[in-house]
Structure formats: structure tokens, C-alpha cells
Design a protein around this motif. Sequence first.
Motif, PDB file in Angstrom:
ATOM      1  N   GLN A 120      13.185  13.805  -3.159  1.00 23.92           N
ATOM      2  CA  GLN A 120      13.393  13.222  -1.833  1.00 23.92           C
ATOM      3  C   GLN A 120      12.306  13.780  -0.916  1.00 23.92           C
ATOM      4  OE1 GLN A 120      17.596  14.475  -1.294  1.00 23.92           O
ATOM      5  NE2 GLN A 120      17.957  12.330  -0.816  1.00 23.92           N
ATOM      6  N   THR A 121      11.706  12.899  -0.109  1.00 24.51           N
ATOM      7  CA  THR A 121      10.599  13.306   0.752  1.00 24.51           C
ATOM      8  C   THR A 121      10.947  13.047   2.217  1.00 24.51           C
ATOM      9  OG1 THR A 121       9.068  12.657  -0.995  1.00 24.51           O
ATOM     10  CG2 THR A 121       8.131  13.035   1.173  1.00 24.51           C
ATOM     11  N   PHE A 122      10.671  14.035   3.066  1.00 24.35           N
ATOM     12  CA  PHE A 122      10.888  13.919   4.509  1.00 24.35           C
ATOM     13  C   PHE A 122       9.625  14.384   5.210  1.00 24.35           C
ATOM     14  CE2 PHE A 122      14.796  14.932   2.318  1.00 24.35           C
ATOM     15  CZ  PHE A 122      15.692  13.984   2.773  1.00 24.35           C
ATOM     16  N   THR A 135       5.524  18.002   5.374  1.00 25.78           N
ATOM     17  CA  THR A 135       6.219  17.223   4.357  1.00 25.78           C
ATOM     18  C   THR A 135       7.191  18.140   3.630  1.00 25.78           C
ATOM     19  OG1 THR A 135       4.265  15.840   4.035  1.00 25.78           O
ATOM     20  CG2 THR A 135       5.945  15.762   2.315  1.00 25.78           C
ATOM     21  N   MET A 136       8.485  17.775   3.647  1.00 26.62           N
ATOM     22  CA  MET A 136       9.483  18.552   2.913  1.00 26.62           C
ATOM     23  C   MET A 136       9.909  17.765   1.681  1.00 26.62           C
ATOM     24  SD  MET A 136      13.153  20.201   4.005  1.00 26.62           S
ATOM     25  CE  MET A 136      14.176  18.778   3.707  1.00 26.62           C
ATOM     26  N   LEU A 137       9.908  18.444   0.535  1.00 27.46           N
ATOM     27  CA  LEU A 137      10.326  17.835  -0.727  1.00 27.46           C
ATOM     28  C   LEU A 137      11.595  18.522  -1.199  1.00 27.46           C
ATOM     29  CD1 LEU A 137       6.855  17.835  -2.522  1.00 27.46           C
ATOM     30  CD2 LEU A 137       7.901  15.939  -1.295  1.00 27.46           C
ATOM     31  N   ARG A 138      12.591  17.725  -1.552  1.00 29.09           N
ATOM     32  CA  ARG A 138      13.789  18.247  -2.191  1.00 29.09           C
ATOM     33  C   ARG A 138      13.762  17.793  -3.645  1.00 29.09           C
ATOM     34  NH1 ARG A 138      18.474  16.968   2.301  1.00 29.09           N
ATOM     35  NH2 ARG A 138      17.897  18.607   3.783  1.00 29.09           N
ATOM     36  N   LEU A 139      13.771  18.756  -4.556  1.00 34.04           N
ATOM     37  CA  LEU A 139      13.640  18.455  -5.977  1.00 34.04           C
ATOM     38  C   LEU A 139      14.935  18.769  -6.699  1.00 34.04           C
ATOM     39  CD1 LEU A 139      10.169  20.151  -6.641  1.00 34.04           C
ATOM     40  CD2 LEU A 139      10.615  17.843  -5.818  1.00 34.04           C
ATOM     41  N   GLY A 151       2.561  13.404  -5.578  1.00 31.20           N
ATOM     42  CA  GLY A 151       1.689  12.949  -4.483  1.00 31.20           C
ATOM     43  C   GLY A 151       0.638  11.961  -4.888  1.00 31.20           C
ATOM     44  N   PRO A 152      -0.431  11.820  -4.080  1.00 35.92           N
ATOM     45  CA  PRO A 152      -0.866  12.757  -3.028  1.00 35.92           C
ATOM     46  C   PRO A 152       0.075  12.780  -1.823  1.00 35.92           C
ATOM     47  CG  PRO A 152      -2.269  10.815  -3.045  1.00 35.92           C
ATOM     48  CD  PRO A 152      -1.353  10.688  -4.219  1.00 35.92           C
ATOM     49  N   LEU A 153       0.177  13.957  -1.201  1.00 35.00           N
ATOM     50  CA  LEU A 153       1.049  14.140  -0.047  1.00 35.00           C
ATOM     51  C   LEU A 153       0.362  13.772   1.264  1.00 35.00           C
ATOM     52  CD1 LEU A 153       2.787  17.531  -0.903  1.00 35.00           C
ATOM     53  CD2 LEU A 153       3.458  15.217  -1.543  1.00 35.00           C
ATOM     54  N   PHE A 154      -0.972  13.760   1.263  1.00 35.90           N
ATOM     55  CA  PHE A 154      -1.719  13.442   2.480  1.00 35.90           C
ATOM     56  C   PHE A 154      -3.118  12.994   2.094  1.00 35.90           C
ATOM     57  CE2 PHE A 154      -1.803  17.986   1.630  1.00 35.90           C
ATOM     58  CZ  PHE A 154      -3.156  18.229   1.478  1.00 35.90           C
ATOM     59  N   SER A 155      -3.792  12.349   3.051  1.00 36.57           N
ATOM     60  CA  SER A 155      -5.176  11.921   2.844  1.00 36.57           C
ATOM     61  C   SER A 155      -6.109  13.104   3.106  1.00 36.57           C
ATOM     62  CB  SER A 155      -5.525  10.770   3.796  1.00 36.57           C
ATOM     63  OG  SER A 155      -6.922  10.571   3.832  1.00 36.57           O
ATOM     64  N   THR A 156      -6.907  13.454   2.115  1.00 38.41           N
ATOM     65  CA  THR A 156      -7.819  14.594   2.286  1.00 38.41           C
ATOM     66  C   THR A 156      -8.965  14.260   3.235  1.00 38.41           C
ATOM     67  OG1 THR A 156      -8.988  13.904   0.275  1.00 38.41           O
ATOM     68  CG2 THR A 156      -7.289  15.588   0.043  1.00 38.41           C
ATOM     69  N   VAL A 180       3.249  21.451  -9.428  1.00 33.23           N
ATOM     70  CA  VAL A 180       4.425  22.314  -9.334  1.00 33.23           C
ATOM     71  C   VAL A 180       4.877  22.712 -10.731  1.00 33.23           C
ATOM     72  CG1 VAL A 180       6.749  22.552  -8.397  1.00 33.23           C
ATOM     73  CG2 VAL A 180       5.128  21.010  -7.299  1.00 33.23           C
ATOM     74  N   GLN A 181       5.228  23.990 -10.896  1.00 34.55           N
ATOM     75  CA  GLN A 181       5.825  24.469 -12.143  1.00 34.55           C
ATOM     76  C   GLN A 181       7.341  24.333 -11.992  1.00 34.55           C
ATOM     77  OE1 GLN A 181       3.860  25.225 -14.543  1.00 34.55           O
ATOM     78  NE2 GLN A 181       1.921  25.512 -13.514  1.00 34.55           N
ATOM     79  N   LEU A 182       7.906  23.302 -12.618  1.00 33.88           N
ATOM     80  CA  LEU A 182       9.319  22.982 -12.439  1.00 33.88           C
ATOM     81  C   LEU A 182      10.213  23.875 -13.283  1.00 33.88           C
ATOM     82  CD1 LEU A 182       9.129  19.085 -12.573  1.00 33.88           C
ATOM     83  CD2 LEU A 182       9.210  20.521 -10.537  1.00 33.88           C
ATOM     84  N   ARG A 183      11.392  24.189 -12.714  1.00 36.78           N
ATOM     85  CA  ARG A 183      12.457  24.862 -13.438  1.00 36.78           C
ATOM     86  C   ARG A 183      13.756  24.123 -13.120  1.00 36.78           C
ATOM     87  NH1 ARG A 183      10.206  30.569 -12.465  1.00 36.78           N
ATOM     88  NH2 ARG A 183      11.120  30.433 -10.432  1.00 36.78           N
ATOM     89  N   PRO A 184      14.708  24.085 -14.040  1.00 39.47           N
ATOM     90  CA  PRO A 184      15.964  23.377 -13.770  1.00 39.47           C
ATOM     91  C   PRO A 184      16.667  23.920 -12.533  1.00 39.47           C
ATOM     92  CG  PRO A 184      15.784  23.917 -16.097  1.00 39.47           C
ATOM     93  CD  PRO A 184      14.648  24.617 -15.408  1.00 39.47           C
ATOM     94  N   GLY A 185      17.266  23.006 -11.765  1.00 40.78           N
ATOM     95  CA  GLY A 185      17.987  23.389 -10.562  1.00 40.78           C
ATOM     96  C   GLY A 185      17.542  22.573  -9.368  1.00 40.78           C
ATOM     97  N   GLN A 186      18.055  22.919  -8.204  1.00 43.78           N
ATOM     98  CA  GLN A 186      17.698  22.244  -6.959  1.00 43.78           C
ATOM     99  C   GLN A 186      16.815  23.165  -6.146  1.00 43.78           C
ATOM    100  OE1 GLN A 186      21.456  21.202  -5.158  1.00 43.78           O
ATOM    101  NE2 GLN A 186      21.689  19.380  -6.425  1.00 43.78           N
ATOM    102  N   ARG A 187      15.668  22.653  -5.725  1.00 38.90           N
ATOM    103  CA  ARG A 187      14.707  23.463  -4.977  1.00 38.90           C
ATOM    104  C   ARG A 187      14.154  22.627  -3.807  1.00 38.90           C
ATOM    105  NH1 ARG A 187      16.293  26.085  -8.830  1.00 38.90           N
ATOM    106  NH2 ARG A 187      15.251  27.767  -9.953  1.00 38.90           N
ATOM    107  N   SER A 188      13.668  23.333  -2.770  1.00 41.76           N
ATOM    108  CA  SER A 188      13.007  22.680  -1.642  1.00 41.76           C
ATOM    109  C   SER A 188      11.649  23.330  -1.426  1.00 41.76           C
ATOM    110  CB  SER A 188      13.837  22.797  -0.361  1.00 41.76           C
ATOM    111  OG  SER A 188      15.042  22.082  -0.478  1.00 41.76           O
TER     112      SER A 188
END
Length: 200
Positions: A120-122, A135-139, A151-156, A180-188
Motif C-alpha cells: 500500500q502506498t501513501f 512516500t510511505m509504503l506498507r508491506l 517503484g520507481p518512487l519518484f522521478s530522478t 528491499v530485503q523482504l522478511r515475512p510480516g508486516q512492515r512500514s
Amino acid sequence: TDNGAQFTQEWRITCVKQVRLPGNDPHWPVDVRINGKPAVTTKLNGKALVELPPGNHRITGRLNWKSIPENLGVPTRTALVQVKVNGEALPFPRVDDNGRLWFQVDRETEETIENRLTVQTFRLINDGIPATMTTMLRLEVAGAAREAVLGPLFSTERFTPVDVQSALPARIESDGRLTVQLRPGQRSMTVTAGHDGPVS
């Protein structure tokens, strides 16, 4: 194995820093080497540390025990963990938020786990000088620990990254994407970028 373990860590360091090794009392790391050379370990709050200068480093060592423990302490900043137990790969190594790697696996549960990622992106635009975009990401992550590119999250061409706040190891790439190095669970995580020049 039933008699002990060998470990390898890879670190990229930007300034002189003490880093934590796998293991804890009573399973203490021995024969620790940095880039093949013997290293001196220190103890702080029951954790083994070594000091690293800037650069890329490979750390190896051993842990001794008479039977495989239920869990083993690992650095909480570890991005990806690969484990073999008696020569058999552990497909979904579980490291909890307290930095404990659990060796016992529920095979029935393991077989039902699939790699899944929900994002989810805000965004918050702050019309200051300079203007910034946060930009906040909820994973929500399920499955094995793995690397993902978002992403990309923004224009360079118009934005310059100024801050990253993340519970997971993350890196902004030159094209505005986020690795991002993902691990199971909910992260922001949040990424803040400043706008170059006037806003039209």
C-alpha cells in the motif's frame, strides 16, 4: 549439524563500526575470520561483536554444540538468511523480531506458504522550500526472505532522495527504485525526496 555450525556473513561498511556475529551464550562464535584473517571478538550484553573498517567484508566462523539448539541469536539487521540443517536447506528460515533464528520447522505449514507481497502506498506533498514528497509504503510479506525492487518512487529528473526510514534493509537505486530485503510480516517504510527547482 548435530555437532555445530559454520557461518558466513557479508557486510558493506561506510564507516568504522562494530557489527554483531551470529551466536549467543552458551553457543559462542569461535575461529572468527575477517576476509580470511583471524579477528578479535568482544562481548557486549551477551552478544559477540567485531569491529570493521569501511569497505566490503566477509566474516566466517564456527559455533559448537552437542545437539542443535531450538534457536540461535542472529543480528537483527541481517537482510537475508540461508540455512542448511544436516545438509538439507531450510526453505523458510524464521527470524523473529528479537533476532532469534528458529531451527524447528513445521513441514505441513511450510509447504502451504507461498511468496506473496502486498504493497500500500501513501504520499504526502509538503509545499515548502524546497517542496518535498514523502512516500510511505506498507508491506505485507509472506513466504521466504527475498529481495524485491519497488517503484520507481519518484522521478530522478525532478527529485533527490534525502531520507529513508525502514525496518527492513533498503537501498535507493539511481533510477528512483527501492531495493528491499523482504522478511515475512508486516512492515512500514518511508522515503522522502526533495524537489529540484521551482514547482509548477
